[in-house]
Design a protein around this motif. Structure first.
Motif, PDB file in Angstrom:
ATOM      1  N   ALA A 108       2.098 -25.429 -26.250  1.00  0.00           N
ATOM      2  CA  ALA A 108       2.998 -24.688 -27.142  1.00  0.00           C
ATOM      3  C   ALA A 108       3.329 -25.530 -28.380  1.00  0.00           C
ATOM      4  O   ALA A 108       3.373 -25.007 -29.496  1.00  0.00           O
ATOM      5  N   PHE A 109       3.536 -26.845 -28.178  1.00  0.00           N
ATOM      6  CA  PHE A 109       3.743 -27.726 -29.328  1.00  0.00           C
ATOM      7  C   PHE A 109       2.499 -27.739 -30.217  1.00  0.00           C
ATOM      8  O   PHE A 109       2.600 -27.679 -31.442  1.00  0.00           O
ATOM      9  N   ASN A 110       1.328 -27.823 -29.594  1.00  0.00           N
ATOM     10  CA  ASN A 110       0.077 -27.854 -30.352  1.00  0.00           C
ATOM     11  C   ASN A 110      -0.115 -26.581 -31.174  1.00  0.00           C
ATOM     12  O   ASN A 110      -0.452 -26.642 -32.363  1.00  0.00           O
ATOM     13  N   ALA A 139       4.164 -29.839 -38.971  1.00  0.00           N
ATOM     14  CA  ALA A 139       3.019 -29.851 -38.057  1.00  0.00           C
ATOM     15  C   ALA A 139       2.916 -31.213 -37.378  1.00  0.00           C
ATOM     16  O   ALA A 139       2.685 -31.300 -36.160  1.00  0.00           O
ATOM     17  N   ALA A 140       3.104 -32.276 -38.148  1.00  0.00           N
ATOM     18  CA  ALA A 140       3.015 -33.632 -37.595  1.00  0.00           C
ATOM     19  C   ALA A 140       4.037 -33.830 -36.471  1.00  0.00           C
ATOM     20  O   ALA A 140       3.706 -34.414 -35.428  1.00  0.00           O
ATOM     21  N   GLU A 141       5.250 -33.358 -36.678  1.00  0.00           N
ATOM     22  CA  GLU A 141       6.284 -33.531 -35.652  1.00  0.00           C
ATOM     23  C   GLU A 141       5.914 -32.803 -34.355  1.00  0.00           C
ATOM     24  O   GLU A 141       6.100 -33.338 -33.262  1.00  0.00           O
ATOM     25  N   TYR A 142       5.392 -31.600 -34.490  1.00  0.00           N
ATOM     26  CA  TYR A 142       4.995 -30.853 -33.283  1.00  0.00           C
ATOM     27  C   TYR A 142       3.785 -31.504 -32.612  1.00  0.00           C
ATOM     28  O   TYR A 142       3.718 -31.570 -31.388  1.00  0.00           O
ATOM     29  N   TRP A 143       2.844 -31.983 -33.402  1.00  0.00           N
ATOM     30  CA  TRP A 143       1.685 -32.651 -32.800  1.00  0.00           C
ATOM     31  C   TRP A 143       2.094 -33.934 -32.100  1.00  0.00           C
ATOM     32  O   TRP A 143       1.558 -34.269 -31.045  1.00  0.00           O
ATOM     33  N   LYS A 144       3.056 -34.652 -32.657  1.00  0.00           N
ATOM     34  CA  LYS A 144       3.529 -35.869 -31.986  1.00  0.00           C
ATOM     35  C   LYS A 144       4.102 -35.536 -30.605  1.00  0.00           C
ATOM     36  O   LYS A 144       3.893 -36.280 -29.645  1.00  0.00           O
ATOM     37  N   GLN A 145       4.808 -34.440 -30.526  1.00  0.00           N
ATOM     38  CA  GLN A 145       5.357 -34.016 -29.230  1.00  0.00           C
ATOM     39  C   GLN A 145       4.234 -33.667 -28.256  1.00  0.00           C
ATOM     40  O   GLN A 145       4.273 -34.048 -27.084  1.00  0.00           O
ATOM     41  N   ALA A 150       0.632 -35.096 -23.655  1.00  0.00           N
ATOM     42  CA  ALA A 150      -0.768 -35.067 -23.202  1.00  0.00           C
ATOM     43  C   ALA A 150      -1.618 -35.910 -24.153  1.00  0.00           C
ATOM     44  O   ALA A 150      -2.343 -35.374 -24.989  1.00  0.00           O
ATOM     45  N   PRO A 151      -1.558 -37.234 -24.032  1.00  0.00           N
ATOM     46  CA  PRO A 151      -2.201 -38.127 -25.008  1.00  0.00           C
ATOM     47  C   PRO A 151      -3.705 -37.953 -25.167  1.00  0.00           C
ATOM     48  O   PRO A 151      -4.231 -38.195 -26.247  1.00  0.00           O
ATOM     49  N   ALA A 152      -4.382 -37.529 -24.142  1.00  0.00           N
ATOM     50  CA  ALA A 152      -5.846 -37.414 -24.228  1.00  0.00           C
ATOM     51  C   ALA A 152      -6.318 -36.054 -24.735  1.00  0.00           C
ATOM     52  O   ALA A 152      -7.505 -35.873 -24.979  1.00  0.00           O
ATOM     53  N   ASN A 153      -5.416 -35.117 -24.920  1.00  0.00           N
ATOM     54  CA  ASN A 153      -5.828 -33.744 -25.215  1.00  0.00           C
ATOM     55  C   ASN A 153      -5.963 -33.406 -26.699  1.00  0.00           C
ATOM     56  O   ASN A 153      -6.607 -32.426 -27.030  1.00  0.00           O
ATOM     57  N   TYR A 154      -5.358 -34.159 -27.574  1.00  0.00           N
ATOM     58  CA  TYR A 154      -5.280 -33.737 -28.974  1.00  0.00           C
ATOM     59  C   TYR A 154      -5.821 -34.823 -29.903  1.00  0.00           C
ATOM     60  O   TYR A 154      -5.136 -35.294 -30.804  1.00  0.00           O
ATOM     61  N   ILE A 155      -7.060 -35.177 -29.685  1.00  0.00           N
ATOM     62  CA  ILE A 155      -7.707 -36.252 -30.440  1.00  0.00           C
ATOM     63  C   ILE A 155      -7.803 -35.900 -31.924  1.00  0.00           C
ATOM     64  O   ILE A 155      -7.533 -36.740 -32.791  1.00  0.00           O
ATOM     65  N   GLU A 156      -8.181 -34.661 -32.240  1.00  0.00           N
ATOM     66  CA  GLU A 156      -8.283 -34.265 -33.652  1.00  0.00           C
ATOM     67  C   GLU A 156      -6.932 -34.349 -34.344  1.00  0.00           C
ATOM     68  O   GLU A 156      -6.842 -34.782 -35.497  1.00  0.00           O
TER      69      GLU A 156
END
Length: 168
Positions: A108-110, A139-145, A150-156
């Motif tokens: 949901a954050f992503n 966007a950066a704040e939500y991606w940081k969350q 889930a550190p391995a899920n959002y490499i891009e």
């Protein structure tokens, strides 16, 4: 005919069979089973691009489901349908509702970050770089969350944060 009996592909059939078995063996009250059945049918309809049918099933599941954690996934999927339909404002409402009930839902954050990033790109295309920066910062704040959960899920997203200097 219930959606669960219409599935044609192997993955959907397998999911439906497993879900039906789980519904039969887990001791739950009837309304919880009904809510799950509507949720399952909504997911099946959504996977086939039948968004109106998916929404009907999700709304029925919401009517019956009382558990906040389970409701968060229903709300998240409603947000996905609205995102697919290009209704980003509605999608954000549902993602925020999902996060209120389950603040550990990285997807949901992503997806919220993706919508903010998209709006930032739109602002650039409209010649408004200041608004774009606000959207990109959001966007950066939500991606940081999402990355925190889930550190391995959002490499891009991690790469974008590093490239743009927004990774703390």
């Amino acid at each position: 005919m219930p959606r669960s009996q219409k599935n044609e592909n192997f993955i959907d059939k397998t999911f439906t069979i497993l879900a039906d078995i789980i519904l039969k063996i887990i001791p739950t009250v009837l309304t919880e089973k009904q809510a799950f059945a509507y949720y399952r049918d909504g997911m099946s309809a959504q996977s086939e691009g039948e968004y109106a049918e998916a929404l009907q099933n999700y709304y029925e599941a919401m009517r019956l489901e009382v558990d906040p954690y389970d409701r968060s996934y229903i709300l998240y999927n409603i947000g996905l349908v609205h995102t697919s339909n290009g209704e980003h404002a509605k999608a954000l409402e549902y993602y925020f509702q999902a996060l209120e009930r389950n603040p550990t839902l990285p997807q949901a954050f992503n997806n919220t970050a993706l919508i903010c990033h998209y709006r930032g790109e739109q602002a650039i295309n409209q010649g408004d770089p200041e608004a774009a920066e606000v959207w990109f910062d959001q966007a950066a704040e939500y991606w940081k969350q999402a990355i925190l959960l889930a550190p391995a899920n959002y490499i891009e997203a991690q790469n974008w944060l590093k490239i743009t200097g927004r990774f703390d």
